[in-house]
Write a protein that holds these residues in place. Structure first.
Motif, PDB file in Angstrom:
ATOM      1  N   PRO A  68       1.032  -1.151   0.057  1.00 52.97           N
ATOM      2  CA  PRO A  68       0.058   0.059   0.077  1.00 52.97           C
ATOM      3  C   PRO A  68       0.711   1.339   0.046  1.00 52.97           C
ATOM      4  CG  PRO A  68      -0.845  -1.578   1.666  1.00 52.97           C
ATOM      5  CD  PRO A  68       0.628  -2.068   1.202  1.00 52.97           C
ATOM      6  N   PRO A  69       0.272   2.312  -0.483  1.00 52.08           N
ATOM      7  CA  PRO A  69       1.000   3.518  -0.458  1.00 52.08           C
ATOM      8  C   PRO A  69       1.238   4.144   1.009  1.00 52.08           C
ATOM      9  CG  PRO A  69      -1.352   3.821  -1.276  1.00 52.08           C
ATOM     10  CD  PRO A  69      -1.009   2.601  -1.226  1.00 52.08           C
ATOM     11  N   ARG A  70       2.204   4.802   1.102  1.00 55.61           N
ATOM     12  CA  ARG A  70       2.623   5.231   2.517  1.00 55.61           C
ATOM     13  C   ARG A  70       1.888   6.354   2.914  1.00 55.61           C
ATOM     14  NH1 ARG A  70       7.844   3.862   4.808  1.00 55.61           N
ATOM     15  NH2 ARG A  70       8.671   2.234   3.600  1.00 55.61           N
ATOM     16  N   VAL A  71       1.518   6.478   4.179  1.00 55.25           N
ATOM     17  CA  VAL A  71       0.837   7.370   4.688  1.00 55.25           C
ATOM     18  C   VAL A  71       1.716   8.209   6.058  1.00 55.25           C
ATOM     19  CG1 VAL A  71      -0.981   8.353   6.110  1.00 55.25           C
ATOM     20  CG2 VAL A  71      -1.283   6.333   4.570  1.00 55.25           C
ATOM     21  N   GLY A  72       2.531   9.234   5.623  1.00 55.12           N
ATOM     22  CA  GLY A  72       3.576   9.698   6.293  1.00 55.12           C
ATOM     23  C   GLY A  72       4.750   8.777   6.175  1.00 55.12           C
ATOM     24  N   SER A  73       5.284   8.445   7.285  1.00 55.88           N
ATOM     25  CA  SER A  73       6.620   7.615   7.171  1.00 55.88           C
ATOM     26  C   SER A  73       6.486   6.104   6.679  1.00 55.88           C
ATOM     27  CB  SER A  73       7.259   7.761   8.461  1.00 55.88           C
ATOM     28  OG  SER A  73       6.402   7.152   9.734  1.00 55.88           O
ATOM     29  N   GLY A  74       5.264   5.594   6.755  1.00 57.60           N
ATOM     30  CA  GLY A  74       5.215   4.276   6.623  1.00 57.60           C
ATOM     31  C   GLY A  74       3.509   3.842   6.244  1.00 57.60           C
ATOM     32  N   THR A  75       3.546   2.552   5.762  1.00 59.31           N
ATOM     33  CA  THR A  75       2.052   2.311   5.353  1.00 59.31           C
ATOM     34  C   THR A  75       1.101   2.242   6.844  1.00 59.31           C
ATOM     35  OG1 THR A  75       2.696  -0.075   5.951  1.00 59.31           O
ATOM     36  CG2 THR A  75       3.199   0.814   3.508  1.00 59.31           C
ATOM     37  N   LEU A  76      -0.040   2.326   6.397  1.00 67.30           N
ATOM     38  CA  LEU A  76      -1.009   2.578   7.733  1.00 67.30           C
ATOM     39  C   LEU A  76      -2.199   1.500   7.463  1.00 67.30           C
ATOM     40  CD1 LEU A  76      -1.816   4.388  10.010  1.00 67.30           C
ATOM     41  CD2 LEU A  76      -3.126   5.688   8.672  1.00 67.30           C
TER      42      LEU A  76
END
Length: 271
Positions: free
Chosen positions: A113-121
């Motif tokens: 999945p695309p990152r949300v901030g510094s990592g995946t969520l």
């Protein structure tokens, strides 16, 4: 003679999946990556031109730099980071050497999945027990070490996922959930192409414990008991997750290295 700042595929394979694994940074140029869009488990993509960003992200943490052939890009980036005091090495032979190793898993980039901030969520139901600890362990050890997991009320998982761009898992109707006789851990092994002998051994135990079919794996009763005890020990789901990761770290090492070992009494009778 091997260079002092290189690492072989065999050596890196032994580190992946362990809590002390170094950061793995893929600096392949876009054209090369587009021709072969797969990732070494746990790696992140980062442009080789952004040295300052790498220094900022990995200061104080060992890292492995990977390019297509293990030559100019990865060696140059690793040498630059080492000149800044960072313990950086490059993968000997690069992605081509990793690809040619039959037992080396490769994660399809499209499944991450695309990152949300510094990592995946990710988001799931609160009060985790088995699958909802096993899956975050798999994600953090083999997909995204910086992954963040949110635990919320079951009725609110989908809404939280929509509002915050999180990926729901282990909830009915979600893509990342049970399929057929398997549990969510099985689904993640399928989608992330992480079927290796150790992880498949773990999956058999996790599946049996999570679906109340403990007769299918003798180790499942122990995992079930530990999981229930852990859920009673911690009121905070994040604290429970951190404690639970250690259980799955130990289970992985058993599944990888020592599953044939026995223990007997008197001392010395075990294998």
């Amino acid at each position: 003679m091997a260079a002092p700042n290189e690492i072989t595929v065999s050596q890196l394979l032994r580190l992946i999946g362990t809590p002390d694994a170094p950061a793995i940074v893929d600096v392949c140029i876009d054209a090369d990556f587009g021709d072969d869009p797969y990732l070494i488990p746990g790696s992140i993509r980062h442009p080789h031109t952004d040295i300052s960003g790498l220094i900022s992200a990995h200061s104080g943490r060992a890292c492995i730099i990977v390019c297509q052939k293990g030559r100019k890009l990865s060696q140059g980036v690793a040498a630059w980071l080492r000149s800044d005091g960072i313990d950086a090495r490059y993968l000997q032979g690069g992605m081509l050497a990793w690809r040619d190793r039959a037992e080396a898993p490769r994660v399809p980039a499209t499944t991450v999945p695309p990152r949300v901030g510094s990592g995946t969520l990710w988001v799931t139901r609160h009060r985790p027990r088995i699958d909802r600890i096993a899956c975050p362990w798999l994600i953090r050890r083999f997909v995204d070490p910086q992954a963040r997991v949110l635990f919320v009320a079951p009725a609110d998982v989908e809404d939280v996922a929509e509002r915050f761009g999180a990926v729901p898992f282990d909830v009915q109707g979600a893509f990342w959930s049970h399929r057929g006789d398997g549990c969510t851990f099985d689904t993640m092994l399928d989608e992330f192409a992480l079927h290796t002998p150790p992880l498949d051994r773990m999956a058999r135990i996790i599946r049996a414990a999570d679906t109340s079919r403990q007769d299918r794996a003798p180790e499942a009763a122990g995992l079930f008991a530990l999981s229930i005890g852990l859920s009673r020990q911690y009121r905070d789901d994040q604290h429970q997750l951190e404690a639970g990761l250690a259980i799955y770290d130990a289970l992985f090492r058993w599944a990888r290295d020592r599953q044939g070992e026995t223990h007997g009494w008197p001392a010395g009778r075990g294998a």
